[in-house]
Design an enzyme around this catalytic site. Structure first.
Site, PDB file in Angstrom:
ATOM      1  N   GLU A  14       7.922  17.220   1.018  1.00 34.73           N
ATOM      2  CA  GLU A  14       8.663  18.344   1.548  1.00 34.73           C
ATOM      3  C   GLU A  14       8.345  19.484   0.846  1.00 34.73           C
ATOM      4  O   GLU A  14       8.670  20.670   0.341  1.00 34.73           O
ATOM      5  CB  GLU A  14      10.072  18.911   1.902  1.00 34.73           C
ATOM      6  N   TRP A  66     -10.672 -20.891  -9.762  1.00 34.73           N
ATOM      7  CA  TRP A  66     -11.420 -19.835  -8.884  1.00 34.73           C
ATOM      8  C   TRP A  66     -12.265 -21.194  -7.642  1.00 34.73           C
ATOM      9  O   TRP A  66     -13.044 -20.557  -7.204  1.00 34.73           O
ATOM     10  CB  TRP A  66     -13.192 -20.071 -10.125  1.00 34.73           C
TER      11      TRP A  66
END
Lengths: 368, 368
Positions: B57, B175
């Site tokens: 705001e 991996w």
């Protein structure tokens, strides 16, 4: 490379879409579509619907009537050059006096490839080949594989929880996947030429392994009539003759091929007293004209197929559930000792089917 | 129900999009966006970027200048009513003489909910609440859960082969997933407030568990600057004091909270001599203001979290590989004896990430 026009691309796309109208009915014949244009306008179109019925070109020529003279024919597969249950389409096109034929691909059978094209060219028709070839190939993976290798195209269907489990340790496994996934399986069965399973699965689940009209997806039921439904051949591996006649398998309509010592195909066994799947599949192609096997079975057959490098596509349904690793896994022991030995796949398609996930993956075959 | 206009929907959507500008920086504060309009035109907008910096705001009011008089403010969360590191936004909007405030949702903290709205209304400002409320809630699942329950929002990340295996039997697992999946994990880490792991994972992998700028997806690097990168707090469960100072964990930047008898949070143990995760998580919220835990650990912690009903979202990466069921499964033994006991999830998102598949699933908690 021939130069194709935007009109050519548009017409061949239309022929490919037409060809798909036969995916639940043509097996073991290929899906083929044909569009005939005269002065840029479509004057005829058609697709092959069922083995023994007219080929795509015949439907298109009938629709075109005398407008075939000087026309261009777009065909997703090289027109046939031999007399089978129908006369050769190449001859038909010559008689119809078309001026030009554009084929998406040659006939994959190395013994006939190019003969239809030669017949057309010898008759003075201009022929071009290779327009949207990959899309045309995707219409007929099983037909092409059989023609090129003598082996069937194999789709392995499996279903598991998100953590890769298929049943609790006590064997409970009912309804892992949703009704929507089971409808989806029915559509795959309907597209296949034969459904392969084992006597164990048939007995444990009292599985009928047929296509049930009411269980098909509504999208499919909108495009076909119940009367045109084709039941795939059910091929059951039953090396130890365990099947008994009261099983649903024998109470339901549709052809059956039993691979057993008293059955239709005699199993060739390897030195571990298991069925030699490579030789059995080759026999199914040769003796029963089967080119597309849809496999529904347990972890034992699944891992044998994987180890023997016989799977073309894995169709894996994941239910949004966790069962824990004290349950039963998707594949049996593969005895891998290095990450380099892990079996690689390529993801071809991922989507949600009802609450479940369906993954289609192709196997990356390592050369032996 | 208040009647919202198409303009209202449009402006609140804009405020929600603005709020997303803070998803990598605001934690543990909520993501909030604000748009101020005067006579139908946007005169100010802003979002909360980082704890301690101005609220959405304030940014919007600064941009609007004196055009706040008689304006309408769209805020994705009820304006705050308390003095924190910044003065209350409700007071600021009153001083700025806005005519109307539309909030997407109330403050989820039951002890403060509605106070900001009351301040505004008492000052004669028209206030409406509930526009695009679900979208606004989706901006801040962790903030909302902490406010409502005192517990953190927990995302459990796991990676496996398509058959649910995380490592070969000999422990090899390098991996499994692709570089793209690892980048995706980095983006999730960057959004979290804290990364939870165990001493076992930290030692086995010598894991630093931090956010590495170079490993972030390029889309993220385009919207942020390296200097604004926030390192999540690393929370390590180390009941047996196994961590040693040479580990990468201690050689990399970022806050650490050790849950150990000599560490920052003393583990409360259950009667199986394991850390009581419920009580530990509650302490992390209370003592360290943590609302969003991203968990990267092994099967043991994963199954404990699942059993203790502590997981809000499972983020599962599947690599297109098959490892066989003689490998190590995703979750430990769960000891389920009936399919009715199987843990249910809902699929929230499925997509391909490079060659891998990412599934986001929410857990359906059964009431105990």
């Amino acid at each position: 490379m021939p130069q194709f026009t935007p009109q050519d691309y548009s017409m061949m796309s239309r022929a490919i879409e037409l060809a798909k109208g036969g995916i639940y009915t043509t097996a073991p014949n290929p899906n083929v579509g044909c569009v005939i244009t005269l002065n840029g306008e479509v004057v005829g179109e058609g697709f092959h619907y069922r083995a023994g019925e007219p080929h795509a070109e015949v439907h298109a020529m009938r629709m075109a009537g005398d407008k075939t003279v000087g026309a261009t024919a777009y065909v997703t597969l090289e027109p046939c050059s031999h007399y089978g249950r129908t006369p050769p389409c190449a001859e038909g096109l010559i008689k119809a006096k078309v001026a030009k034929v554009i084929c998406a691909m040659e006939d994959p059978n190395p013994q006939v490839a190019g003969r239809g094209i030669k017949m057309l060219r010898d008759a003075g028709i201009e022929v071009e080949v290779g327009l949207l070839e990959q899309d045309a190939e995707a219409l007929n993976p099983a037909f092409i594989k059989r023609m090129k290798t003598g082996m069937p195209f194999v789709q392995l269907k499996m279903a598991a929880s998100l953590d890769g489990q298929t049943a609790l340790d006590n064997g409970q496994s009912q309804w892992i996947t949703s009704p929507q996934a089971r409808q989806d399986v029915q559509a795959f069965r309907a597209q296949s030429n034969a459904i392969l399973s084992t006597s164990k699965t048939v007995i444990d689940d009292n599985a009928s392994l047929n296509v049930r009209w009411n269980d098909l997806p509504s999208s499919l039921k909108q495009s076909y009539q119940e009367s045109s439904l084709r039941q795939p051949i059910r091929v059951i591996l039953d090396r130890q003759n365990q099947l008994t006649p009261e099983l649903k398998l024998f109470q339901t309509e549709g052809e059956r091929i039993l691979v057993s010592h008293s059955g239709d195909v005699t199993p060739i066994e390897n030195d571990q007293q298991q069925i030699d799947l490579n030789q059995t599949f080759a026999a199914l192609v040769k003796e029963h004209n089967i080119n597309h096997l849809w496999v529904e079975a347990g972890a034992t057959l699944a891992s044998s197929l994987i180890k023997d490098n016989l799977v073309d596509e894995l169709i894996l349904y994941f239910a949004p559930k966790i069962m824990g690793s004290d349950s039963r896994g998707l594949f049996g022991a593969l005895g891998l000792e290095s990450m380099a030995d892990v079996i690689d796949l390529d993801i071809k398609d991922v989507r949600q089917v009802g609450p479940d996930i369906r993954i289609v993956a192709t196997l990356n075959r390592k050369e032996p």
